[in-house]
Write an enzyme that holds these catalytic residues in place. Structure first.
Site, PDB file in Angstrom:
ATOM      1  N   ARG A 101       0.871  -1.162   0.000  1.00 43.64           N
ATOM      2  CA  ARG A 101       0.000   0.000   0.000  1.00 43.64           C
ATOM      3  C   ARG A 101       0.912   1.216   0.000  1.00 43.64           C
ATOM      4  O   ARG A 101       1.671   1.437   0.946  1.00 43.64           O
ATOM      5  CB  ARG A 101      -0.884   0.030   1.244  1.00 43.64           C
ATOM      6  N   HIS A 217     -16.202   6.610   3.282  1.00 40.08           N
ATOM      7  CA  HIS A 217     -15.269   5.809   4.097  1.00 40.08           C
ATOM      8  C   HIS A 217     -15.139   6.529   5.436  1.00 40.08           C
ATOM      9  O   HIS A 217     -14.458   7.554   5.537  1.00 40.08           O
ATOM     10  CB  HIS A 217     -13.912   5.696   3.387  1.00 40.08           C
ATOM     11  N   GLY A 219     -13.897   6.012   9.029  1.00 43.52           N
ATOM     12  CA  GLY A 219     -13.136   5.255  10.025  1.00 43.52           C
ATOM     13  C   GLY A 219     -12.502   6.264  10.956  1.00 43.52           C
ATOM     14  O   GLY A 219     -13.087   7.315  11.232  1.00 43.52           O
ATOM     15  N   GLY A 221      -9.779   7.794  10.021  1.00 45.42           N
ATOM     16  CA  GLY A 221      -9.697   8.769   8.927  1.00 45.42           C
ATOM     17  C   GLY A 221     -10.984   8.667   8.125  1.00 45.42           C
ATOM     18  O   GLY A 221     -11.551   7.588   8.015  1.00 45.42           O
ATOM     19  N   ARG A 250      -8.658  14.443  13.172  1.00 42.25           N
ATOM     20  CA  ARG A 250      -8.428  15.535  12.211  1.00 42.25           C
ATOM     21  C   ARG A 250      -9.678  16.396  12.092  1.00 42.25           C
ATOM     22  O   ARG A 250     -10.795  15.875  12.089  1.00 42.25           O
ATOM     23  CB  ARG A 250      -8.083  14.968  10.826  1.00 42.25           C
ATOM     24  N   ASP A 292     -12.478   7.822  19.419  1.00 37.82           N
ATOM     25  CA  ASP A 292     -13.140   6.558  19.118  1.00 37.82           C
ATOM     26  C   ASP A 292     -14.652   6.743  19.184  1.00 37.82           C
ATOM     27  O   ASP A 292     -15.198   7.098  20.236  1.00 37.82           O
ATOM     28  CB  ASP A 292     -12.678   5.505  20.142  1.00 37.82           C
ATOM     29  N   MET A 293     -15.330   6.495  18.059  1.00 33.48           N
ATOM     30  CA  MET A 293     -16.772   6.749  17.993  1.00 33.48           C
ATOM     31  C   MET A 293     -17.547   5.965  19.041  1.00 33.48           C
ATOM     32  O   MET A 293     -18.538   6.453  19.586  1.00 33.48           O
ATOM     33  CB  MET A 293     -17.273   6.437  16.575  1.00 33.48           C
ATOM     34  N   GLY A 340     -14.751   1.651   9.809  1.00 35.78           N
ATOM     35  CA  GLY A 340     -15.232   1.206  11.121  1.00 35.78           C
ATOM     36  C   GLY A 340     -16.551   1.831  11.541  1.00 35.78           C
ATOM     37  O   GLY A 340     -17.435   1.149  12.066  1.00 35.78           O
ATOM     38  N   GLU A 395      -9.246  -3.460   1.786  1.00 32.19           N
ATOM     39  CA  GLU A 395      -8.145  -2.858   1.030  1.00 32.19           C
ATOM     40  C   GLU A 395      -7.084  -3.893   0.678  1.00 32.19           C
ATOM     41  O   GLU A 395      -6.488  -3.844  -0.390  1.00 32.19           O
ATOM     42  CB  GLU A 395      -7.551  -1.696   1.833  1.00 32.19           C
TER      43      GLU A 395
END
Ligand code: AMP
Length: 410
Positions: A101, A217, A219, A221, A250, A292-293, A340, A395
């Site tokens: 990657r 997406h 997660g 990020g 972020r 963390d959600m 996630g 991925e």
């Protein structure tokens, strides 16, 4: 540097027959290496993670073919030692290719590429665009080259999928010379994930014709993309992964003048502002609790006001971005949630769709709740204007596939 090995299971892996012609996928980060050995038919894999590299707690967590867990501690070990150990663990499976990657391929790479001396030097040169990740990618390539010089290697760049964006989407409205002389433009990231989930949705939908997907997406990020006919037409991340959605730590979009304002008012340095926006913002910055959600959701359920605001802002900003990205699509087939949070948090999906309330979207709330823990499926109602899908991202599988394709093995 010491190199002590603690084996928590003694059983050796022996049955290699399930893993025919496997590809090794390596995701080398600044202090970790994720790996997966994936069989040619994509049905079987061995996975593992080397973490805390460079620290006393450096270790490799390996899940064998049998499902057994193995932990190898490598105190102080860095990328080179960790890769040596990983390659030793996997040697018996005779992998035929290695796919890396790669984070930043700049303007140079619009698809996966086989590693040559030139490609390796380009990965190193593009460090200017991804200072933490590209050097780690280069270390991974060199470690494999040193031990297995004859095994072909491929780099699948996170930015490559978004190279199909038109200039209206990838240019910033700033002086032309910055683009022409210094490559300042939007690149986008998470390309492998957006590619995988949009391709998968196109395989399983019953919608005919050409498909236009908004991929979310979500997660630690977070990024969103508009994908039409398998091509990325716009995405939320830009020159760096900071632009766009609110994320775990972020900020996503802020006023570009925030930097000068903080410099003038608080005498913050550019480095401190950059760190604050990348590491101390997002869900963590607003909730004051966690990136963390799950933790933020738990606190919100217990009445924590800032946690509630963090969740509402996360959904509002995601919904607003998806709505704006729909402008890039000639046709709008549906929205795909992954990552996630996207794969597991039914309440976040519902909140985001509520933000997009003028789009005529309707969904089955019970079906939405069943989609978690790796489940794949749709949850739109029959009268919904667009389809809604949860597709767990993969991925590693996408990198293995692109590696085989690039080498003419598929
Ligand atoms: P990722 O970077 O894709 O591994 O995603 C990490 C994020 O997913 C973290 O914010 C987790 O809290 C979140 N996540 C994982 N499982 C759940 C869950 N069951 N409910 C809500 N968020 C989750």
């Amino acid at each position: 540097m010491s190199d002590s090995t603690t084996t928590q299971t003694s059983k050796q892996e022996s049955d290699t027959s399930q893993l025919t012609n496997p590809t090794l996928v390596l995701n080398c980060g600044s202090s970790s290496i994720k790996y997966a050995l994936i069989s040619e038919d994509e049905s079987t894999r061995i996975t593992g993670l080397a973490e805390n590299l460079g620290l006393d707690t450096a270790r490799i967590k390996h899940t064998a073919l049998s499902g057994e867990k193995l932990e190898i501690s490598i105190p102080g070990g860095r990328h080179k030692l960790a890769l040596q150990k990983i390659l030793e663990l996997l040697e018996q499976y005779h992998f035929i290719a290695v796919g890396h990657r790669g984070v930043h391929g700049g303007r140079e790479y619009s698809e996966a590429v086989q590693v040559t001396d030139h490609v390796l030097s380009e990965v190193k040169r593009l460090k200017s665009l991804a200072p933490l990740h590209n050097p780690a990618n280069a270390l991974g390539i060199e470690a494999v080259q040193a031990i297995y010089p004859d095994i072909p290697q491929v780099v699948v760049f996170d930015t490559a999928f978004h190279q199909t964006m038109p200039a209206v989407a990838y240019r910033y409205p700033i002086p032309k010379a910055l683009y022409e002389d210094h490559k300042i433009r939007r690149y986008g990231f998470h390309g492998t994930s957006h590619a995988y989930v949009s391709e998968r949705a196109s395989q399983i939908t019953e919608a005919g014709g050409t498909h236009g997907w908004l991929t979310a997406h979500l997660g630690n990020g977070c990024s969103a993309a508009a994908v039409y006919d398998g091509k990325s037409l716009d995405t939320s991340m830009g020159l760096t992964p900071l632009e766009g959605l609110m994320m775990g730590t972020r900020s996503g979009d802020v006023d570009p003048s925030l930097h000068i304002h903080l410099k003038r008012q608080l005498d913050m340095s550019l480095e401190d502002i950059d760190k604050m926006l990348n590491s101390d913002s997002g869900l963590l910055g607003i909730s004051g609790l966690s990136n963390d959600m799950r933790t933020v959701e738990e606190a919100a359920n217990e009445g924590h006001k800032d946690a509630k605001l963090a969740i509402e802002m996360f959904a509002y900003r995601a919904g607003k971005y998806l709505a704006s990205l729909s402008c890039a699509l000639p046709e709008f087939t549906g929205i795909i949630f992954t990552g996630g949070i996207g794969e597991n948090s039914a309440s976040t999906r519902a909140r985001i769709l509520n933000v997009m309330r003028h789009f005529g979207i309707s969904f089955d709330a019970d079906k939405n709740k069943t989609l978690a823990g790796g489940a794949e499926g749709s949850f739109h109602s029959s009268d919904s204007s667009v389809e809604l899908w949860v597709i767990p991202t993969d991925e590693e599988r996408q990198i293995a596939k692109e590696t085989r394709q690039t080498l003419g093995l598929a």
